[in-house]
Design a protein around this motif. Structure first.
Motif, PDB file in Angstrom:
ATOM      1  N   PRO A  72      47.409  20.015 -24.229  1.00 26.94           N
ATOM      2  CA  PRO A  72      48.518  19.397 -24.348  1.00 26.94           C
ATOM      3  C   PRO A  72      49.343  18.973 -23.161  1.00 26.94           C
ATOM      4  N   MET A  73      48.795  19.313 -21.913  1.00 29.88           N
ATOM      5  CA  MET A  73      49.406  18.892 -20.528  1.00 29.88           C
ATOM      6  C   MET A  73      48.250  18.809 -19.546  1.00 29.88           C
ATOM      7  N   HIS A  74      47.932  17.443 -19.128  1.00 30.30           N
ATOM      8  CA  HIS A  74      46.767  17.380 -18.146  1.00 30.30           C
ATOM      9  C   HIS A  74      47.164  17.987 -16.900  1.00 30.30           C
ATOM     10  N   PHE A  75      48.380  18.167 -16.600  1.00 32.22           N
ATOM     11  CA  PHE A  75      48.715  18.809 -15.152  1.00 32.22           C
ATOM     12  C   PHE A  75      49.269  20.058 -15.218  1.00 32.22           C
ATOM     13  N   ARG A  76      48.889  20.907 -16.370  1.00 35.08           N
ATOM     14  CA  ARG A  76      49.493  22.109 -16.585  1.00 35.08           C
ATOM     15  C   ARG A  76      49.141  23.213 -15.578  1.00 35.08           C
ATOM     16  N   THR A  77      48.111  23.247 -14.811  1.00 38.09           N
ATOM     17  CA  THR A  77      47.782  24.292 -13.654  1.00 38.09           C
ATOM     18  C   THR A  77      48.958  23.937 -12.704  1.00 38.09           C
ATOM     19  N   LYS A  78      49.091  22.690 -12.239  1.00 37.59           N
ATOM     20  CA  LYS A  78      50.004  22.424 -11.249  1.00 37.59           C
ATOM     21  C   LYS A  78      51.464  22.778 -11.640  1.00 37.59           C
ATOM     22  N   PHE A  79      51.728  22.655 -12.853  1.00 37.58           N
ATOM     23  CA  PHE A  79      53.064  22.959 -13.463  1.00 37.58           C
ATOM     24  C   PHE A  79      53.367  24.250 -13.396  1.00 37.58           C
ATOM     25  N   ALA A  80      52.114  25.147 -13.814  1.00 36.81           N
ATOM     26  CA  ALA A  80      52.368  26.750 -13.768  1.00 36.81           C
ATOM     27  C   ALA A  80      52.550  27.010 -12.498  1.00 36.81           C
ATOM     28  N   CYS A  81      51.718  26.665 -11.498  1.00 38.95           N
ATOM     29  CA  CYS A  81      51.968  26.991 -10.136  1.00 38.95           C
ATOM     30  C   CYS A  81      53.367  26.860  -9.471  1.00 38.95           C
ATOM     31  N   LEU A  82      53.836  25.761  -9.867  1.00 37.15           N
ATOM     32  CA  LEU A  82      55.151  25.357  -9.250  1.00 37.15           C
ATOM     33  C   LEU A  82      56.272  26.110  -9.901  1.00 37.15           C
ATOM     34  N   LEU A  83      56.259  26.413 -11.255  1.00 34.46           N
ATOM     35  CA  LEU A  83      57.127  27.419 -11.843  1.00 34.46           C
ATOM     36  C   LEU A  83      57.128  28.638 -11.470  1.00 34.46           C
ATOM     37  N   SER A  91      52.933  30.644 -18.258  1.00 37.77           N
ATOM     38  CA  SER A  91      52.813  28.951 -18.475  1.00 37.77           C
ATOM     39  C   SER A  91      51.538  28.793 -18.652  1.00 37.77           C
ATOM     40  N   ARG A  92      50.391  28.935 -17.834  1.00 40.37           N
ATOM     41  CA  ARG A  92      49.093  28.131 -18.058  1.00 40.37           C
ATOM     42  C   ARG A  92      48.166  28.485 -19.113  1.00 40.37           C
ATOM     43  N   TYR A  93      48.353  29.859 -19.556  1.00 39.26           N
ATOM     44  CA  TYR A  93      47.380  30.465 -20.597  1.00 39.26           C
ATOM     45  C   TYR A  93      48.184  30.850 -21.922  1.00 39.26           C
ATOM     46  N   LEU A  94      49.356  30.837 -21.833  1.00 37.33           N
ATOM     47  CA  LEU A  94      50.179  30.853 -22.912  1.00 37.33           C
ATOM     48  C   LEU A  94      51.065  29.650 -23.553  1.00 37.33           C
ATOM     49  N   LEU A  95      52.132  29.358 -22.767  1.00 37.80           N
ATOM     50  CA  LEU A  95      53.050  28.359 -22.913  1.00 37.80           C
ATOM     51  C   LEU A  95      52.148  27.146 -23.161  1.00 37.80           C
ATOM     52  N   ASN A  96      51.172  26.682 -22.212  1.00 34.84           N
ATOM     53  CA  ASN A  96      50.532  25.444 -22.252  1.00 34.84           C
ATOM     54  C   ASN A  96      49.059  25.498 -22.789  1.00 34.84           C
ATOM     55  N   ALA A  97      48.801  26.728 -23.775  1.00 28.90           N
ATOM     56  CA  ALA A  97      47.343  26.902 -23.847  1.00 28.90           C
ATOM     57  C   ALA A  97      46.820  25.759 -24.883  1.00 28.90           C
ATOM     58  N   ASP A  98      45.537  25.442 -24.902  1.00 28.81           N
ATOM     59  CA  ASP A  98      45.050  24.589 -26.034  1.00 28.81           C
ATOM     60  C   ASP A  98      45.444  24.646 -27.073  1.00 28.81           C
ATOM     61  N   LYS A  99      45.424  23.649 -27.841  1.00 26.27           N
ATOM     62  CA  LYS A  99      46.097  23.678 -29.220  1.00 26.27           C
ATOM     63  C   LYS A  99      45.140  23.185 -30.328  1.00 26.27           C
ATOM     64  N   ARG A 100      45.035  23.738 -31.322  1.00 22.62           N
ATOM     65  CA  ARG A 100      44.206  23.341 -32.272  1.00 22.62           C
ATOM     66  C   ARG A 100      44.931  22.382 -33.554  1.00 22.62           C
ATOM     67  N   HIS A 101      44.580  21.362 -33.778  1.00 22.01           N
ATOM     68  CA  HIS A 101      45.316  20.401 -34.760  1.00 22.01           C
ATOM     69  C   HIS A 101      44.377  20.048 -35.953  1.00 22.01           C
ATOM     70  N   TYR A 102      44.707  20.278 -37.303  1.00 22.29           N
ATOM     71  CA  TYR A 102      44.158  20.133 -38.370  1.00 22.29           C
ATOM     72  C   TYR A 102      45.151  19.124 -39.126  1.00 22.29           C
ATOM     73  N   TYR A 103      44.427  17.920 -39.600  1.00 21.59           N
ATOM     74  CA  TYR A 103      44.897  16.828 -40.351  1.00 21.59           C
ATOM     75  C   TYR A 103      44.254  16.657 -41.777  1.00 21.59           C
ATOM     76  N   ALA A 104      44.923  16.059 -42.610  1.00 21.57           N
ATOM     77  CA  ALA A 104      44.398  16.120 -43.920  1.00 21.57           C
ATOM     78  C   ALA A 104      45.249  14.966 -44.689  1.00 21.57           C
ATOM     79  N   ILE A 105      44.255  14.086 -45.330  1.00 19.62           N
ATOM     80  CA  ILE A 105      44.665  12.957 -46.166  1.00 19.62           C
ATOM     81  C   ILE A 105      44.466  13.249 -47.551  1.00 19.62           C
TER      82      ILE A 105
END
Length: 234
Positions: free
Chosen positions: A28-39, A77-91
């Protein structure tokens, strides 16, 4: 036959088997590691700053909460708040629906909840033995600790009913929103390039009018929390 109300239409949407579906794993956030360190460093520096201003046992007690929270902030922040997400879509012929959920083992939620209770106990202890001044530096830490005591995974569901008109807007790579005649807020989609034409074909099949539009909202933006597709599950 009487027309169906909104609730009945949604029930029909979910009860009808999908004509096309896809599933993605997304960062969800390509700079999540840097963001977690800053926080983490921010909370730690707050605690250190409090102790520098109050170099005593009382100052150490006041500073302990933000320092402890700072030490936990990176993994949270790194492994919980900004963890990878699974998206499922159906039509299907009645519309589209999606489910989004963070990919986090249940044991991680248990650890966070128990750690939060420890943080709450520290804040209460500080308030009892030091007084309300303890919350000058630890107010944010206390609020976060109490909030995290009920931390758990909550799947997010969205849906969009077809009504004969559909517009697919592309904001940037792999990110789209679908608009219909009566749904003006946009149904957000992550569509990999390999599946785009197939998805457009299905949407066209169930709508009399279909439009495509590209809107580069982030052209001049220097700060972009851009999601990245890590895996196409199906």
């Amino acid at each position: 036959m009487e027309p169906l109300d909104k609730e009945q239409q949604l029930e029909r949407l979910y009860a009808t088997p999908p004509v096309y579906e896809w599933e993605l794993i997304v960062n969800p956030m390509h700079f999540r590691t840097k963001f977690a360190c800053l926080l983490s460093l921010t909370f730690t520096f707050i605690g250190v700053g409090i102790f520098i201003l109050l170099p005593s046992l009382k100052g150490l007690m006041i500073a302990s909460s933000p320092i402890i929270v700072g030490s936990l902030m990176y993994p949270w922040s790194r492994y919980l708040l900004n963890a990878d997400k699974r998206h499922y879509y159906a039509i299907n012929k009645y519309g589209m629906y999606s489910t989004s959920e963070q990919i986090i083992p249940e044991i991680a939620y248990t650890i966070v909840r128990r750690s939060a209770w420890v943080g709450c106990a520290i804040c209460v202890f500080a308030a009892i033995f030091i007084g309300p001044i303890a919350f000058v530096g630890a107010g944010g830490a206390a609020l976060m600790s109490f909030t995290m005591t009920n931390f758990r995974s909550v799947p997010h569901k969205s849906q969009c009913l077809f009504d004969g008109y559909a517009k697919l807007r592309n904001y940037r790579e792999n990110e789209y929103s679908l608009y219909t005649e009566y749904y003006h807020y946009g149904f957000d989609l992550m569509i990999p390039e390999s599946k785009l034409m197939s998805i457009i074909g299905v949407i066209k099949q169930y709508n009399d009018t279909f439009e495509e539009e590209f809107v580069d909202l982030y052209k001049d933006s220097k700060f972009q929390a851009r999601p990245i597709i890590l895996e196409i599950v199906r």
